[in-house]
Design a protein around this motif. Structure first.
Motif, mmCIF file in Angstrom:
data_model
loop_
_atom_site.group_PDB
_atom_site.id
_atom_site.type_symbol
_atom_site.label_atom_id
_atom_site.label_comp_id
_atom_site.label_asym_id
_atom_site.label_seq_id
_atom_site.Cartn_x
_atom_site.Cartn_y
_atom_site.Cartn_z
ATOM 1 N N ALA A 167 5.178 12.641 8.561
ATOM 2 C CA ALA A 167 3.881 12.611 9.243
ATOM 3 C C ALA A 167 2.835 13.374 8.433
ATOM 4 N N ALA A 168 3.199 14.532 7.919
ATOM 5 C CA ALA A 168 2.256 15.319 7.121
ATOM 6 C C ALA A 168 1.887 14.597 5.828
ATOM 7 N N LEU A 169 2.872 13.996 5.179
ATOM 8 C CA LEU A 169 2.604 13.266 3.933
ATOM 9 C C LEU A 169 1.723 12.042 4.176
ATOM 10 N N GLU A 170 1.936 11.367 5.284
ATOM 11 C CA GLU A 170 1.109 10.207 5.594
ATOM 12 C C GLU A 170 -0.360 10.633 5.744
ATOM 13 N N ILE A 228 4.947 13.899 -2.659
ATOM 14 C CA ILE A 228 5.799 13.007 -1.868
ATOM 15 C C ILE A 228 7.254 13.104 -2.323
ATOM 16 N N VAL A 229 7.484 12.932 -3.615
ATOM 17 C CA VAL A 229 8.861 12.936 -4.116
ATOM 18 C C VAL A 229 9.512 14.297 -3.890
ATOM 19 N N GLY A 251 0.806 -1.210 0.000
ATOM 20 C CA GLY A 251 0.000 0.000 0.000
ATOM 21 C C GLY A 251 0.838 1.258 0.000
ATOM 22 N N PRO A 252 0.214 2.395 -0.315
ATOM 23 C CA PRO A 252 0.958 3.645 -0.430
ATOM 24 C C PRO A 252 1.538 4.152 0.892
#
Length: 194
Positions: free
Chosen positions: A179-182, A154-155, A76-77
């Motif tokens: 944490a923010a990206l998640e 993300i990248v 999963g992502p």
């Protein structure tokens, strides 16, 4: 030592030098010395010189990253994001904040139009990483637009944050960014249970 093994060692050594010093601050002589290869061997395997060797080093770094991402994205992502973050955390910490991403290093430095093979290899690497993330996000419920935007976020965020960590000599920015990206990944997918 087999020819392909010597060549591979030079490519891996060049990737390491690029992630530490960048493209313009690294000569072919230094790349050869760092990998333990004679200078003549470098030109034998890389007749295109520094540009060819740098492009191969970027492709090497790309392949390592793709293997890591592809292996974790099957879960999963969120798992893929965590693996991407952990990979860069290890690079930064293991190098005592002296190394970052060779793909980014090549991307931000001036290159002549005739020797832009390293830059093109970097663009392809970023496209591949973004594509893998996009596919995983879509497979887990994100719309096409949300998947592409989130994968790009993300990248770009992780690559920039790695540079911040090196400058600040702290991993704090990477932890906050992760944490923010998640949260973003969970918001655009059905990954609430990951």
């Amino acid at each position: 030592m087999a020819q392909s093994e010597a060549r591979n060692r030079m490519v891996a050594g060049a990737a390491d030098m690029l992630r530490r010093r960048g493209l313009n601050a690294t000569s072919v002589r230094e790349l050869a010395k760092h990998s333990g290869a004679p200078l003549g061997s470098t030109y034998h395997y890389f007749p295109g010189g520094k540009a060819q060797l740098a492009a191969e080093a970027v492709r090497f770094a790309d392949a390592v990253t793709v293997r890591k991402l592809a292996g974790e994205l099957s879960a999963g992502p969120v798992a893929g994001l965590r693996a991407f973050v952990d990979m860069w955390r290890k690079v930064v910490l293991d190098s005592d904040f002296r190394a970052g991403c060779p793909v980014l290093a090549v991307s931000v430095e001036d290159q002549s139009d005739e020797d832009d093979e390293p830059r093109r290899a970097a663009a392809e690497a970023f496209d591949r990483w973004t594509g893998l993330l996009t596919d995983s996000l879509r497979a887990h419920g994100a719309t096409e637009d949300a998947a592409r935007q989130t994968a790009t976020l993300i990248v770009a965020s992780i690559e920039g944050t790695v540079a911040m960590c090196r400058a600040q000599r702290s991993i704090d920015a990477l932890d906050k960014t992760a944490a923010a990206l998640e949260s973003v990944v969970r918001a655009v997918t059905d990954s609430a249970g990951d």
